[in-house]
Design a protein around this motif. Structure first.
Motif: not given
Length: 265
Positions: A193-200, A202-217, A245-250
């Motif tokens: 569970l802890i491993s899955a949380f940190f993986l999730s 990391t994926l959220s912090i790294d994401d750009f494409v999905i965030s870009f299309f669903t974000s607001g101003p 960001m590299i440090g946080a994700v690492a």
């Protein structure tokens, strides 16, 4: 002799691969300490760009948006994905091929296709109901949808590795379902569970494409801010954001790996 030469060749290829992967990241971190406003010429060591980050309200706002998005989506994805993973384990003897396809689909689907489909859905819902206006809420929902499969698969793989007789032993000791979940199941899969949380996370912090299309101003995250800022050129300030960001994700990836190894032991 041939075996030793092959080992040396594979070892050299391994180190070249690591250099190819991490040298660009090292260059970004190195130039984030550049005293001059240049991304090509290093004139001296300075922390001025990190100091400017602390006084930039747009960057601070984007940082908090990224943190809120990552933490909230990871927690909710962890709860939902854990239930799905447990359900997959309990009913693993049934023919669930269609469910496996649905679980893997968000993982293998290109981000741009996923982001466009999410944007179309939210826009349609908002048009007819007035709900789900593009913003932080829609970003959280979209992040949860692609985080859940990773959590479910991690939890499922952990449960599959357990001895099935442990569940029967808990029943034989007259433990209620709640006690079995609290005193046996959750402690057993805690590292997963802890491993899955940190993986999730990391994926959220790294994401750009999905965030870009669903974000607001008003819901720009750090990746979205960086994308807008580099249109004016890459500056040491952008390098400083990228370095953080590299440090946080690492750090998140390292903690996920440590907890995963602990679970395996």
């Amino acid at each position: 002799m041939k075996k030793r030469t092959l080992q040396r060749g594979l070892s050299g290829f391994w180190w070249l691969t690591l250099i190819f992967l991490y040298l660009p990241l090292a260059v970004v971190v190195f130039f984030s300490f550049n005293a001059a406003n240049s991304a090509a010429r290093f004139t001296g060591f300075s922390l001025r760009w990190y100091e400017r980050l602390l006084g930039n309200e747009q960057i601070i706002s984007a940082f908090w948006n990224s943190m809120i998005l990552a933490i909230v989506s990871s927690v909710l994805a962890l709860a939902i994905g854990c239930l799905i993973g447990y359900g997959m384990y309990r009913h693993r003897h049934r023919k669930l091929g269609w469910l496996i396809v649905l679980i893997y689909l968000p993982i293998v689907l290109p981000d741009i296709v996923f982001g466009i489909s999410e944007m179309t859905f939210f826009v349609s819902v908002h048009r007819y109901t007035g709900l789900l206006q593009p913003g932080l809420l829609t970003m959280i929902i979209s992040h949860i949808t692609f985080q859940i499969p990773f959590v479910a698969l991690i939890v499922y793989s952990r449960l599959v590795g357990l001895d099935p007789t442990l569940f029967e032993a808990a029943k034989d000791l007259y433990a209620t379902p709640i006690k079995r979940a609290w005193h046996f199941l959750l402690p057993t899969i805690k590292p997963a569970l802890i491993s899955a949380f940190f993986l999730s996370f990391t994926l959220s912090i790294d994401d750009f494409v999905i965030s870009f299309f669903t974000s607001g101003p008003e819901s720009a995250t750090l990746p979205i801010y960086i994308w807008g800022a580099i249109k004016k050129g890459v500056t040491p300030e952008i390098n400083a954001i990228a370095a953080l960001m590299i440090g946080a994700v690492a750090l998140a990836a390292l903690m996920s790996l440590l907890f995963n190894r602990q679970g395996q032991r």
